[in-house]
Design a protein around this motif. Structure first.
Motif, PDB file in Angstrom:
ATOM      1  N   GLU A  94       0.835  -1.213   0.000  1.00 36.25           N
ATOM      2  CA  GLU A  94       0.000   0.000   0.000  1.00 36.25           C
ATOM      3  C   GLU A  94       0.871   1.264   0.000  1.00 36.25           C
ATOM      4  O   GLU A  94       0.683   2.168  -0.819  1.00 36.25           O
ATOM      5  N   THR A  97       2.861   1.563  -3.283  1.00 29.22           N
ATOM      6  CA  THR A  97       2.035   2.079  -4.379  1.00 29.22           C
ATOM      7  C   THR A  97       1.833   3.588  -4.224  1.00 29.22           C
ATOM      8  O   THR A  97       1.898   4.345  -5.197  1.00 29.22           O
ATOM      9  N   THR A 101       3.158   6.413  -7.002  1.00 32.97           N
ATOM     10  CA  THR A 101       2.113   7.204  -7.674  1.00 32.97           C
ATOM     11  C   THR A 101       2.063   8.631  -7.114  1.00 32.97           C
ATOM     12  O   THR A 101       1.052   9.314  -7.279  1.00 32.97           O
ATOM     13  N   GLU A 102       3.114   9.055  -6.469  1.00 29.90           N
ATOM     14  CA  GLU A 102       3.281  10.432  -5.961  1.00 29.90           C
ATOM     15  C   GLU A 102       2.324  10.788  -4.817  1.00 29.90           C
ATOM     16  O   GLU A 102       2.227  11.948  -4.442  1.00 29.90           O
ATOM     17  N   GLN A 103       1.626   9.794  -4.258  1.00 34.41           N
ATOM     18  CA  GLN A 103       0.712  10.119  -3.156  1.00 34.41           C
ATOM     19  C   GLN A 103       1.483  10.517  -1.890  1.00 34.41           C
ATOM     20  O   GLN A 103       1.005  11.312  -1.091  1.00 34.41           O
ATOM     21  N   ASP A 105       4.399  12.105  -2.001  1.00 34.92           N
ATOM     22  CA  ASP A 105       4.785  13.494  -2.296  1.00 34.92           C
ATOM     23  C   ASP A 105       3.603  14.426  -2.035  1.00 34.92           C
ATOM     24  O   ASP A 105       3.779  15.542  -1.548  1.00 34.92           O
ATOM     25  N   ALA A 106       2.403  13.962  -2.396  1.00 37.95           N
ATOM     26  CA  ALA A 106       1.219  14.802  -2.188  1.00 37.95           C
ATOM     27  C   ALA A 106       0.992  15.056  -0.691  1.00 37.95           C
ATOM     28  O   ALA A 106       0.676  16.180  -0.290  1.00 37.95           O
ATOM     29  N   LEU A 107       1.201  14.024   0.126  1.00 36.06           N
ATOM     30  CA  LEU A 107       1.071  14.232   1.582  1.00 36.06           C
ATOM     31  C   LEU A 107       2.061  15.292   2.042  1.00 36.06           C
ATOM     32  O   LEU A 107       1.715  16.229   2.766  1.00 36.06           O
ATOM     33  N   GLU A 108       3.322  15.132   1.588  1.00 30.34           N
ATOM     34  CA  GLU A 108       4.369  16.114   1.950  1.00 30.34           C
ATOM     35  C   GLU A 108       3.970  17.506   1.483  1.00 30.34           C
ATOM     36  O   GLU A 108       4.130  18.490   2.205  1.00 30.34           O
ATOM     37  N   ALA A 109       3.470  17.589   0.234  1.00 24.58           N
ATOM     38  CA  ALA A 109       3.116  18.891  -0.331  1.00 24.58           C
ATOM     39  C   ALA A 109       2.007  19.562   0.476  1.00 24.58           C
ATOM     40  O   ALA A 109       1.940  20.786   0.526  1.00 24.58           O
ATOM     41  N   PHE A 110       1.152  18.762   1.101  1.00 22.05           N
ATOM     42  CA  PHE A 110       0.090  19.335   1.936  1.00 22.05           C
ATOM     43  C   PHE A 110       0.503  19.402   3.405  1.00 22.05           C
ATOM     44  O   PHE A 110      -0.347  19.437   4.299  1.00 22.05           O
ATOM     45  N   ILE A 112       1.664  17.292   5.389  1.00 18.08           N
ATOM     46  CA  ILE A 112       1.294  16.161   6.246  1.00 18.08           C
ATOM     47  C   ILE A 112       2.494  15.209   6.275  1.00 18.08           C
ATOM     48  O   ILE A 112       2.921  14.728   5.227  1.00 18.08           O
ATOM     49  N   ASP A 113       3.038  14.980   7.460  1.00 17.95           N
ATOM     50  CA  ASP A 113       4.214  14.118   7.583  1.00 17.95           C
ATOM     51  C   ASP A 113       3.809  12.664   7.309  1.00 17.95           C
ATOM     52  O   ASP A 113       3.026  12.089   8.078  1.00 17.95           O
ATOM     53  N   PRO A 114       4.309  12.059   6.211  1.00 16.81           N
ATOM     54  CA  PRO A 114       3.884  10.692   5.871  1.00 16.81           C
ATOM     55  C   PRO A 114       4.228   9.672   6.957  1.00 16.81           C
ATOM     56  O   PRO A 114       3.494   8.713   7.163  1.00 16.81           O
ATOM     57  N   TYR A 117       1.493  10.149   9.460  1.00 19.26           N
ATOM     58  CA  TYR A 117       0.151   9.824   8.965  1.00 19.26           C
ATOM     59  C   TYR A 117       0.022   8.346   8.601  1.00 19.26           C
ATOM     60  O   TYR A 117      -1.023   7.741   8.806  1.00 19.26           O
TER      61      TYR A 117
ATOM     62  N   ILE B  48       8.989  23.344  -3.594  1.00 20.75           N
ATOM     63  CA  ILE B  48       8.193  23.052  -2.392  1.00 20.75           C
ATOM     64  C   ILE B  48       8.984  22.169  -1.416  1.00 20.75           C
ATOM     65  O   ILE B  48       8.464  21.706  -0.408  1.00 20.75           O
ATOM     66  N   LEU B  50      10.350  19.186  -1.945  1.00 22.93           N
ATOM     67  CA  LEU B  50      10.168  17.728  -2.020  1.00 22.93           C
ATOM     68  C   LEU B  50      11.450  17.036  -2.455  1.00 22.93           C
ATOM     69  O   LEU B  50      11.625  15.845  -2.236  1.00 22.93           O
ATOM     70  N   ARG B  70      12.620  20.634   9.595  1.00 26.63           N
ATOM     71  CA  ARG B  70      11.470  19.923   9.018  1.00 26.63           C
ATOM     72  C   ARG B  70      10.135  20.553   9.426  1.00 26.63           C
ATOM     73  O   ARG B  70       9.231  20.703   8.614  1.00 26.63           O
ATOM     74  N   ARG B  77       5.103  24.958   3.691  1.00 25.27           N
ATOM     75  CA  ARG B  77       4.373  24.333   2.585  1.00 25.27           C
ATOM     76  C   ARG B  77       2.881  24.634   2.620  1.00 25.27           C
ATOM     77  O   ARG B  77       2.189  24.460   1.626  1.00 25.27           O
ATOM     78  N   PHE B  84      -0.511  17.587  -8.969  1.00 21.57           N
ATOM     79  CA  PHE B  84       0.485  16.673  -9.540  1.00 21.57           C
ATOM     80  C   PHE B  84       0.057  16.217 -10.934  1.00 21.57           C
ATOM     81  O   PHE B  84      -1.123  16.227 -11.265  1.00 21.57           O
ATOM     82  N   ALA B  88      -2.382  12.437  -8.223  1.00 20.75           N
ATOM     83  CA  ALA B  88      -1.925  11.875  -6.945  1.00 20.75           C
ATOM     84  C   ALA B  88      -2.997  11.942  -5.858  1.00 20.75           C
ATOM     85  O   ALA B  88      -2.729  12.288  -4.716  1.00 20.75           O
ATOM     86  N   PHE B  90      -5.447  10.434  -3.099  1.00 20.12           N
ATOM     87  CA  PHE B  90      -5.248   9.298  -2.175  1.00 20.12           C
ATOM     88  C   PHE B  90      -6.332   8.260  -2.472  1.00 20.12           C
ATOM     89  O   PHE B  90      -7.517   8.504  -2.232  1.00 20.12           O
TER      90      PHE B  90
END
Lengths: 233, 241
Positions: A94, A97, A101-103, A105-110, A112-114, A117, B48, B50, B70, B77, B84, B88, B90
């Protein structure tokens, strides 16, 4: 990852729904598989113990030997190995994947510490559910042992249970549960770590999943010795 | 304002960015164009934080982002929204949960207000009433627009678009272009988009910057790029225009 995740421990209440969902997935959904493997482990332990000791020890004491083996070793280790294959692989697949699929990165961009989370809920759910599943496995294993002893070896259920009770020590039970805590931590950490390390596409996710299962299984067996030595020597 | 200074990045011995200089002014739409695989997405992800550069720095409103710890970086951010290339989204969450996630994580708004904001952002991208859908039930264009709604939900100052029109049909691409222009006019945000779609770049860009061989080889308006005599720019326009 572990340090980052654990430093965010105060978020636990905020992520309670994520933790509960992971507990359901790791624990409740694994019950049929754990029941099946534990039943057969209990039965084979009974038959083989009887085969090995019947010339030197009366089978009236079978319950003590089999019960201890299940509590100390078989239930914690088989449960952990099954969970490494089931839950550890699912975590790696999970998260892997999500990574490719950059999900992530998307968490980081928002912001949200992966690790927080994704890792923390899985880690805490594993720590809680492994001991619960191990207790369940002990019960199923011992009941199956009683059944097979009675049907195949002519050892009455009462005799088996009495011998189990006579040599029972709380330390045996607690030792098994202490192992399961370590195993829970190992499975979640390896599952998430390999998931976060996944690269490429489907092949990368496949490698991450295999890596997570192999690493978790090996570490379970290695730590089994060290925790066992710490608790029982 | 965002300033990119001497940014360099190498992957496995392959230099992708080699001393990139670029300034993004407040309130503009800067479109970075370039061939596929020239490092546009890598540049965008650097903005950003990343990806960490080998050399160089990026200043966001005067703050060097790679000097932040961090916690400060995560805080910074929140001023950004990002769409994306693959959207991307979820995939374990519904459309509504995807858009609500940043709000749930970073605000103490009530469930009712969050739901209202989710509806508002979906309305903004022309997709009202699909909160309950799974992301697997969406078409490529819908995914892009849901990704955009999610990028807008924290009301950021800067919005980054990675190939906003790639993978969608021409009509949907036109709608996305209109949406980007409309957003900039209404919300007065700063937009940085990377694309190899010249038609889209001409339509939305206040200024265009071209990335080639790891460097910015051109910065200017649409009319300036069309009359450029730079051979790399001319070749790109001929091939992709």
């Amino acid at each position: 990852m572990v340090r980052n995740g654990l430093m965010q421990f105060p978020r636990v209440l905020k992520d309670l729904d994520l933790i509960i969902s992971q507990m359901y997935s790791i624990g409740y959904s694994s019950l049929p598989l754990i029941a099946l493997t534990s039943a057969f482990t209990g039965m084979v332990a009974t038959v083989q113990t009887a085969y090995q000791v019947r010339e030197y020890v009366p089978l009236d004491l079978l319950g003590a030997g089999v019960g201890k083996a299940i509590m100390l070793e078989l239930a914690p280790v088989t449960t952990a190995l099954v969970l490494a294959g089931r839950a550890g692989a699912a975590m790696a697949a999970e998260i892997g994947t999500m990574k490719v699929t950059e999900q992530i990165d998307a968490l980081e961009a928002f912001s949200i510490d992966p690790h927080c989370y994704l890792f923390l809920p899985r880690f805490l759910a594993s720590l809680v559910m492994l001991p619960v599943l191990v207790i369940f496995s002990m019960l199923v294993g011992i009941l199956s042992a009683i059944m097979i002893a009675s049907v195949a070896l002519d050892v009455e259920a009462y005799t088996f249970a009495e011998s189990l009770k006579l040599f029972f020590k709380y330390r045996d039970l607690l030792g098994g549960l202490a192992k399961s805590l370590f195993f829970g931590g190992i499975i979640a950490t390896m599952g998430c770590h390999y998931g976060f390390m996944a690269e490429g596409g489907a092949q990368g996710v496949g490698k991450a999943t295999t890596g997570a299962v192999v690493a978790a299984s090996v570490l379970v067996l290695v730590s089994d010795y060290f925790v066992g030595a710490l608790v029982f020597v | 304002m965002i300033e990119v200074r001497r940014l360099s990045k190498t992957f496995n011995g392959n230099p992708v960015l080699q001393g990139v200089h670029l300034t993004v002014e407040d309130g503009e739409i800067l479109v970075v164009i370039g061939k596929s695989g020239c490092g546009k997405t890598v540049l965008l992800k650097h903005l950003i934080g990343l990806i960490e550069p080998d050399e160089g720095e990026i200043l966001v409103d005067g703050v060097a982002i790679y000097e932040l710890n961090r916690k400060q970086l995560l805080e910074m951010r929140k001023r950004f929204g990002m769409l994306f290339q693959s959207a991307a989204l979820f995939d374990s969450l519904t459309v509504g949960e995807n858009i609500a996630l940043p709000l749930k994580e970073h605000t103490s708004l009530s469930k009712k207000i969050i739901e209202e904001k989710v509806r508002e952002k979906l309305r903004l991208v022309g997709l009202e009433g699909i909160e309950h859908l799974r992301t697997s039930e969406l078409s490529g264009g819908m995914k892009k627009r849901v990704g955009l709604a999610r990028a807008l939900v924290l009301e950021p100052n800067y919005i980054l678009f990675d190939e906003p029109t790639t993978g969608v049909d021409p009509i949907m691409a036109e709608r996305i272009n209109d949406l980007i222009i409309d957003l900039q006019e209404r919300l007065k945000v700063t937009i940085i988009a990377v694309t190899h779609d010249l038609r889209s770049a001409y339509k939305i860009g206040t200024r265009l910057a071209m990335l080639a061989e790891g460097r910015i080889v051109f910065v200017g308006t649409v009319s300036e790029i069309k009359s450029s005599t730079n051979s790399t720019v001319m070749e790109f326009i001929r091939s992709y225009g």
